[in-house]
Design an enzyme around this catalytic site. Structure first.
Site, mmCIF file in Angstrom:
data_model
loop_
_atom_site.group_PDB
_atom_site.id
_atom_site.type_symbol
_atom_site.label_atom_id
_atom_site.label_comp_id
_atom_site.label_asym_id
_atom_site.label_seq_id
_atom_site.Cartn_x
_atom_site.Cartn_y
_atom_site.Cartn_z
ATOM 1 N N GLU A 77 0.861 -1.185 0.000
ATOM 2 C CA GLU A 77 0.000 0.000 0.000
ATOM 3 C C GLU A 77 0.895 1.233 0.000
ATOM 4 O O GLU A 77 1.975 1.228 0.604
ATOM 5 C CB GLU A 77 -0.901 0.016 1.240
ATOM 6 C CG GLU A 77 -1.752 1.281 1.336
ATOM 7 C CD GLU A 77 -2.894 1.188 2.327
ATOM 8 O OE1 GLU A 77 -2.805 0.399 3.269
ATOM 9 O OE2 GLU A 77 -3.880 1.937 2.137
ATOM 10 N N CYS A 267 -6.687 0.854 2.865
ATOM 11 C CA CYS A 267 -7.669 1.943 2.837
ATOM 12 C C CYS A 267 -7.534 2.825 1.606
ATOM 13 O O CYS A 267 -8.484 3.533 1.240
ATOM 14 C CB CYS A 267 -7.513 2.805 4.072
ATOM 15 S SG CYS A 267 -8.002 1.988 5.578
ATOM 16 N N ASN A 398 -12.287 -3.196 0.651
ATOM 17 C CA ASN A 398 -11.223 -3.447 1.627
ATOM 18 C C ASN A 398 -11.831 -3.722 2.991
ATOM 19 O O ASN A 398 -12.313 -4.818 3.229
ATOM 20 C CB ASN A 398 -10.246 -2.268 1.661
ATOM 21 C CG ASN A 398 -9.147 -2.458 2.687
ATOM 22 O OD1 ASN A 398 -8.585 -3.545 2.772
ATOM 23 N ND2 ASN A 398 -8.845 -1.444 3.467
ATOM 24 N N GLU A 399 -11.842 -2.757 3.880
ATOM 25 C CA GLU A 399 -12.394 -2.997 5.222
ATOM 26 C C GLU A 399 -13.784 -2.388 5.283
ATOM 27 O O GLU A 399 -13.961 -1.318 5.843
ATOM 28 C CB GLU A 399 -11.484 -2.355 6.272
ATOM 29 C CG GLU A 399 -10.184 -3.073 6.469
ATOM 30 C CD GLU A 399 -9.340 -2.454 7.577
ATOM 31 O OE1 GLU A 399 -9.590 -1.297 7.960
ATOM 32 O OE2 GLU A 399 -8.424 -3.142 8.049
HETATM 33 O O1 AHR Z 1 -2.226 -1.466 6.828
HETATM 34 C C1 AHR Z 1 -2.657 -0.195 7.179
HETATM 35 C C2 AHR Z 1 -4.158 -0.062 7.112
HETATM 36 O O2 AHR Z 1 -4.753 -0.873 8.060
HETATM 37 C C3 AHR Z 1 -4.789 -0.487 5.835
HETATM 38 O O3 AHR Z 1 -4.761 0.489 4.879
HETATM 39 C C4 AHR Z 1 -6.196 -0.768 6.235
HETATM 40 O O4 AHR Z 1 -6.800 -1.727 5.437
HETATM 41 C C5 AHR Z 1 -6.076 -1.184 7.679
HETATM 42 O O5 AHR Z 1 -6.949 -0.482 8.472
#
Ligand code: AHR
Length: 674
Positions: A77, A267, A398-399
């Protein structure tokens, strides 16, 4: 190819510095006549009992489930300056002047204006116009890089820019490398002719080493020069590619031997708002014309703001696919499901407006796999890769949480299955290891029928030790598990990447391995962090502008990645080992080795009688013992002292199918047995 990598890394391990402070008592004795008592069937759930001498048995008479090639991988990321300022080797920040304040990263002197008339790139229309009117001695600008520019003495750097002489008058630019003391011992003149946009290039050899250098451009004679996309790359990028990657960081990824490469987050996929979500179509095609975007990690933490954090998308989806190919890892892109980050703006795309998002997913599969005659396959081919990338997995969301997520995911799944039935789909179980969202989403994932469910856990070391059995009783009939983001967080040290966290992850991962029939992928997160520009810790690899550090957590990942094996071997751990020893074993069908992993978390050495059961003959002849150990749980690797905790290798002598092991205190051990 992968075996070559293993041999290379093993050789590197062999020449790593001598044992770091721990004296091992080598007691590798043949222990014949062991009592055999197998207690588990499926995946080797360790049992404990009131036996005084701890023993570990492997049943080699039958292979357990295959271990997926994707089992251990990499999560990428753009957080902590992971892409721009990190893996992406570009040294110039805001090279296209497209930040909302177009001179961020630049210090201008003399007459410098930002303009957009007759731009060079339609999607990146801003450029600078530098005028030397003779009244000022000089005119030009400096770029500060990403918390400085890292230059090494004697190394070559590739400068390029798009320029035109406004008045069609011959002009001369001086391109200079400036050290932190303000000295500019390297100057190179470049002549410009003509009032049409043109690309200029120059190779510069740095006369000094400095992590905090600057690039300077000076207009030497009277007149006006327009400049755009001012770029500086090290000549020596990963695989020597143009628009390439920082070599040491890419090499560190390669050395993990990852089976899957997840990108672009995290994220960042969702964005702070829907408008700033990650849109892969903006990240392909000529780099000069990829529109930049804010970085979702710019203002996330009030105490740590990064107003200069943007995404140039120079490292985009084409480059991610290429890197996956280089690493020998399956690419796993994650796309927006039509929800912005639910921690931030929480915007929702209405179901009847979701089609463009679904099209993004379908088009991405075409971009990766489609023939060169298809719309998106042609774009891939035009970028230099007519062969398909063989994309097999795609993640949606994602989340996310709440009913808004499955409602949307279901529409994606239907559309993807209809057109690409072989592509496996990853859904999410939300942001945490358990709780309301998790409990709601897992059944929803089963109902929708995704292939894998992404689980995230950022927990204390104790949680990792305690959860080595997390997957022992998971449903074997439902979707498989993708442990897509995890890391042990030691809050007592402000979340350092210390040895305790690494050890707890190693212990936990024995559980992933024993349950590799249901856990198909696991990726530590986050991956990268710039020491001067990080938002989130812990992270697997730390770096400044010239050097990097592999954390103890990195070595745990590497030891799993390099010793993944091909099939589970059931193991039985007996004796008073609960909370002390953790173990798993695999068979490697390619090298014909048994690979045993044992963690001792206690402060004392543990005797372990080890037997391989089910072999017709005494056929085990020896092998290798690789271990990571520290008597200081808070120890960590840092820049300047990057090898406090590194794996060590020694031969393992074995003559028969039994062995008396002495497992060093606070250690993670890998035994490769021929
Ligand atoms: O890994 C850091 C963050 O943690 C990621 O972007 C997210 O998916 C999680 O909350």
């Amino acid at each position: 190819m992968k075996n070559m990598r293993k041999i290379k890394v093993l050789l590197i391990l062999l020449i790593l510095p001598v044992l770091n402070g721990r004296a091992f008592t080598e007691k590798e004795l043949v222990a014949d006549g062991q009592e055999k008592n197998r207690t588990q069937e499926r995946s080797g759930v360790p049992s404990t009992g009131d036996v005084d001498v701890a023993s570990l048995e492997i049943d080699a008479s039958r292979l357990g489930a295959p271990i997926q090639s994707t089992m251990y991988g990499v999560f990428f990321e753009d957080i902590n300056f992971g892409a721009d300022g990190g893996l992406y080797a570009e040294l110039i920040k805001n090279r296209s002047f497209e930040f909302p304040q177009p001179l961020v990263g630049w210090v201008s002197f003399g007459q410098v204006e930002v303009k957009t008339d007759r731009p060079c790139f339609d999607r990146n229309p801003h450029y600078v116009s530098i005028t030397n009117d003779g009244r000022l001695l000089r005119a030009g600008l400096d770029n500060e890089g990403f918390r400085g520019i890292g230059l090494k003495e004697g190394r070559e750097y590739c400068f390029s820019a798009y320029v035109r002489s406004r008045d069609d008058k011959p002009m001369t630019l001086s391109v200079e490398l400036v050290n932190r003391g303000g000295e500019n011992p390297l100057k190179k003149d470049i002549k410009i002719r003509g009032n049409e946009w043109q690309k200029i290039t120059a190779r510069l050899t740095s006369p000094f080493t400095d992590t905090h250098s600057r690039l300077r451009i000076v207009l030497k004679n009277r007149g006006t020069v327009d400049m755009d996309h001012i770029s500086l790359f090290p000549a020596d990028t990963w695989k020597g590619r143009e628009n390439g990657l920082r070599k040491d960081l890419a090499q560190a990824l390669y050395d993990l031997n990852p089976g899957v490469f997840r990108f672009p987050g995290g994220c960042i996929v969702e964005g702070n708002s829907l408008a700033t979500r990650y849109q892969w179509k903006n990240t392909v095609g000529p780099v000069e014309n990829r529109p930049s975007n804010e970085n979702r990690w710019n203002y996330t933490f009030k105490h740590k703001a990064f107003p200069d954090y943007f995404q140039s998308y120079g490292l985009g989806f084409f480059e991610y696919f290429l890197l996956s190919e280089d690493l020998g890892a399956e690419p796993l892109p994650i796309l927006s499901c039509g929800l912005s980050c639910q921690y931030e703006s929480n915007e929702v795309v209405l179901l009847d407006s979701l089609q463009p998002y679904i099209d993004d997913a379908l088009d991405l599969i075409e971009f990766a796999n489609g023939p060169v005659t298809s719309v998106w396959g042609k774009i891939r081919a035009d970028m230099g890769h007519p062969e398909p990338f063989h994309l097999k997995f795609i993640g949606i969301g994602n989340e996310q949480w709440g009913s808004v997520y499955p409602e949307r995911l279901e529409m994606f799944v239907k559309a993807i299955r209809a057109r690409y039935p072989d592509v496996k789909i990853v859904g999410s179980s939300g942001p945490s290891a358990d709780g309301e969202h998790f409990d709601y989403l897992w059944p929803e994932m089963k109902r929708i029928g995704v292939d894998l469910v992404d689980e995230h856990y950022y927990m204390e070391p104790e949680w990792f030790f305690a959860n080595a059995h997390r997957y022992d009783n998971y449903d074997r009939k439902g979707p498989k598990v993708f442990a897509g983001e995890y890391a042990s967080h030691d809050h007592t040290t402000k979340k350092d990447n210390n040895f305790l966290t690494a050890l707890s992850e190693a212990a936990f991962m024995t559980g992933l391995e024993r349950n590799a029939d249901v856990v198909h992928m696991a990726t530590y997160a986050p991956l990268f962090a710039h020491v001067d520009a990080w938002q989130w810790n812990p992270d697997l690899i730390w770096y400044d502008n010239l050097q990097m550090v592999r954390t103890p957590n990195y070595y745990v990942q590497q030891l799993y990645g390099m010793n993944a094996g091909t099939h589970i071997l059931p193991v039985t751990l007996k004796g008073k080992t609960e909370g002390v020893l953790y173990a798993s074993a695999v068979w490697d069908d390619k090298t014909k080795e048994i690979i045993l992993k044992v963690v001792n978390r206690s402060e004392t050495s543990q005797s372990l009688s080890f037997a391989v059961d089910g072999l017709k003959k005494r056929v085990l002849s020896g092998g290798t013992h690789i271990y990571l150990a520290s008597d200081d749980l808070k120890a960590k690797n840092v820049l300047g002292e990057p090898e406090r905790i590194v794996p060590h290798v020694r031969p393992l002598n074995m003559d028969g199918n039994h062995l008396q092991l002495e497992i060093a205190p606070q250690s993670f051990n890998v035994y490769r047995i021929r």
